[in-house]
Design a protein around this motif. Structure first.
Motif, PDB file in Angstrom:
ATOM      1  N   CYS A   1       0.864  -1.179   0.000  1.00 39.37           N
ATOM      2  CA  CYS A   1       0.000   0.000   0.000  1.00 39.37           C
ATOM      3  C   CYS A   1       0.898   1.226   0.000  1.00 39.37           C
TER       4      CYS A   1
ATOM      5  N   SER B   1      -8.683   4.747  -2.267  1.00 39.16           N
ATOM      6  CA  SER B   1      -7.689   3.922  -2.941  1.00 39.16           C
ATOM      7  C   SER B   1      -7.137   4.655  -4.146  1.00 39.16           C
TER       8      SER B   1
ATOM      9  N   GLN C   1       1.354  -4.076   3.432  1.00 40.07           N
ATOM     10  CA  GLN C   1       0.064  -3.831   4.065  1.00 40.07           C
ATOM     11  C   GLN C   1       0.134  -3.935   5.587  1.00 40.07           C
TER      12      GLN C   1
ATOM     13  N   GLU D   1      -4.778   1.844   0.038  1.00 38.31           N
ATOM     14  CA  GLU D   1      -4.590   0.834  -0.995  1.00 38.31           C
ATOM     15  C   GLU D   1      -4.053   1.474  -2.265  1.00 38.31           C
TER      16      GLU D   1
ATOM     17  N   SER E   1      -3.191   0.316  -6.464  1.00 38.34           N
ATOM     18  CA  SER E   1      -3.186  -0.725  -7.488  1.00 38.34           C
ATOM     19  C   SER E   1      -2.009  -0.507  -8.427  1.00 38.34           C
TER      20      SER E   1
END
Lengths: 299, 299
Positions: free
Chosen positions: B169, B183, B246, B261, B263
């Motif tokens: 993260c 996120s 995380q 978070e 991606s």
DNA sequence: AGTATCGATAACCTCTGGTTATGGATGTGG
DNA sequence: CCACATCCATAACCAGAGGTTATCGATACT
């Protein structure tokens, strides 16, 4: 953390004879200095290496672990040193050859000539070594090969090429009471004091006081010398007599020293010695080839 | 002759980057000091090791010979040090385990418990390592094994047992303009300054600034830190953002730092690492067995 | 009990190995 | 073409490592 290899050598010495005091004198430093070195090494590895007792120094578990690996470190360094010296010699076209005092004789010139033929542009540098630590120069690569008389300490660590074998005679002061006799038996010399090499040379020293022909009878040491000059002086001075290769009569002739035949002692062999990982293709290989060519078949 | 292994390490550093000045700052000593060290080493081996020029230092033939063998010496010493430390640990029934900051998480307790079951009389000592030179403690045997995050420098020199894999993260100051979003995509972060590990850690640093997902785009470094506390402070301070495993959200929770978070970045793997000559039968073998038992199959 | 031996310690001195500041030589950019 | 940056060498200085001698305390042997 880092160490000096000297610390490792000191450690080995102490581990071997289990005593600071004795190890210190063997290393030619004072006992407190060695105490400090060992403490420093212990601080460096973060573990006690010896159990101190009044009886001496005994290795701990950690100490045993180091004893098993320290040698590898020292050998790796010696090998590195040799590699550098060899590269350096290669670049400057110089081959450094050691000779133990009185090992260089007629053969030497022939070998040098044969080598010059193979490598005309190279120079050979001859370096004399004392009897004190005859293999030191070989171990560190200070010389790439050396003419030695057998046996010498740690002889098995090297490749050996026997060159010649000659009888041994006895050297003594010109005025010695036995000097009048043309030839002698070794039994006549058993009680004479001898001029000997330093004690740490072990088998080498033994060989030259005729230990093999004594059947255990102690030798009397009249003097300890490291170099031919001291040796001759001590003999001339009457400090003792000494066994010597026959060629010494030619190479170390002095008016106050006489050489006499002696029966009952084994002859002496001269060999060329070089470190075991043998040369791949360098000038040393040619030097060895030259030596092979000149070696007596009998030797 | 004798050397300090420090001289050999310095020599390697100079040989590698061909510059006294740069090597000196990498070794955290002044350039004149390094000059002296190299001269001393040259005096010690009796050969010039470098050709000095204004462009830098280039190895001579002798230098190349040493470069090829010096590593073996250093490795022999590191191995010796490990052997001593291992013996010491064995005697005192202590197993020293290192962990790279933020590598110790839930798994750790399980492994320790499993180890305690096998060796109830042993004690495990956990030692935190900084990001600066994460393998130093392993190389010198200061710890016998360590929990590491992959990749790390010289990773191939060790045996690795992957334990778990977790998503990464992003950590940022609570007041950061992106903190509002629940996120993020990594593309959103490309131009943000990052709080990074020291440059010499190479692949490790790269991994944690997401180099693999940047397609060559340079990262902006906002701060360089070695320890979690500095790292958290730098982030809280707004010097930059950082990728984090995380689990950091649980283990390094602070009111002024938030974790979000993200991606588009590969997950992070934690592994147990230990020196390659694997343990014969010692406590380390049991520790590894305990770790195997607790490892995620997926990792 | 007296003595010899062994390692530890203290006091001292030299020289090693680090620092900063500076110099000389060589490419390099405006 | 000159100013400048870069790189290694040198000088001057300072702290500490590493050696020495002298001495001590403890143990083992006579």
């Amino acid at each position: 953390m880092d160490v000096d290899t000297r610390l490792l050598r000191s450690f080995k010495a102490v581990a071997e004879d289990g005593s600071l005091t004795r190890a210190a004198e063997r290393l030619f430093i004072s006992q407190p200095a060695l105490t400090k070195q060992i403490r420093q090494l212990e601080r460096c590895v973060g573990a006690r290496l010896f159990d101190r007792s009044k009886a001496g120094m005994a290795l701990t578990g950690a100490g045993r672990a180091l004893a098993g690996t320290a040698t590898a470190v020292i050998e790796a360094w010696d090998a590195a040193e040799r590699a550098v010296r060899a590269a350096e010699a290669e670049a400057s076209k110089v081959l450094r050859i050691g000779f133990l005092a009185s090992a260089a004789n007629e053969k030497t010139q022939a070998i040098l000539a044969a080598f010059r033929e193979r490598r005309p542009d190279w120079r050979v540098e001859l370096r004399q070594a004392g009897w004190g630590d005859p293999t030191a120069a070989l171990a560190s690569g200070e010389v790439e090969a050396a003419f030695m008389r057998l046996p010498f300490p740690d002889q098995d660590d090297y490749r050996l090429l026997p060159l010649l074998t000659e009888p041994r005679c006895v050297a003594m002061a010109a005025g010695h009471r036995l000097a009048a006799r043309e030839s002698l038996r070794f039994e006549d010399l058993l009680d004479e004091p001898f001029v000997a090499a330093p004690a740490p040379t072990g088998a080498f020293r033994d060989h030259w006081v005729g230990a093999a022909a004594r059947e255990g009878r102690e030798v009397r040491i009249g003097a300890v010398t490291e170099h031919p000059d001291d040796w001759l002086s001590a003999i001339a001075n009457g400090d003792g007599i000494a066994l010597a290769p026959q060629s010494a009569a030619r190479y170390y002739a002095r008016p106050d020293v006489v050489y006499r035949e002696v029966s009952g002692v084994a002859p002496s062999t001269v060999a060329l010695a070089w470190p075991k990982p043998p040369p791949r293709d360098g000038a040393l290989a040619d030097f060895i080839a030259a030596a092979v060519e000149c070696a007596d078949d009998s030797a």
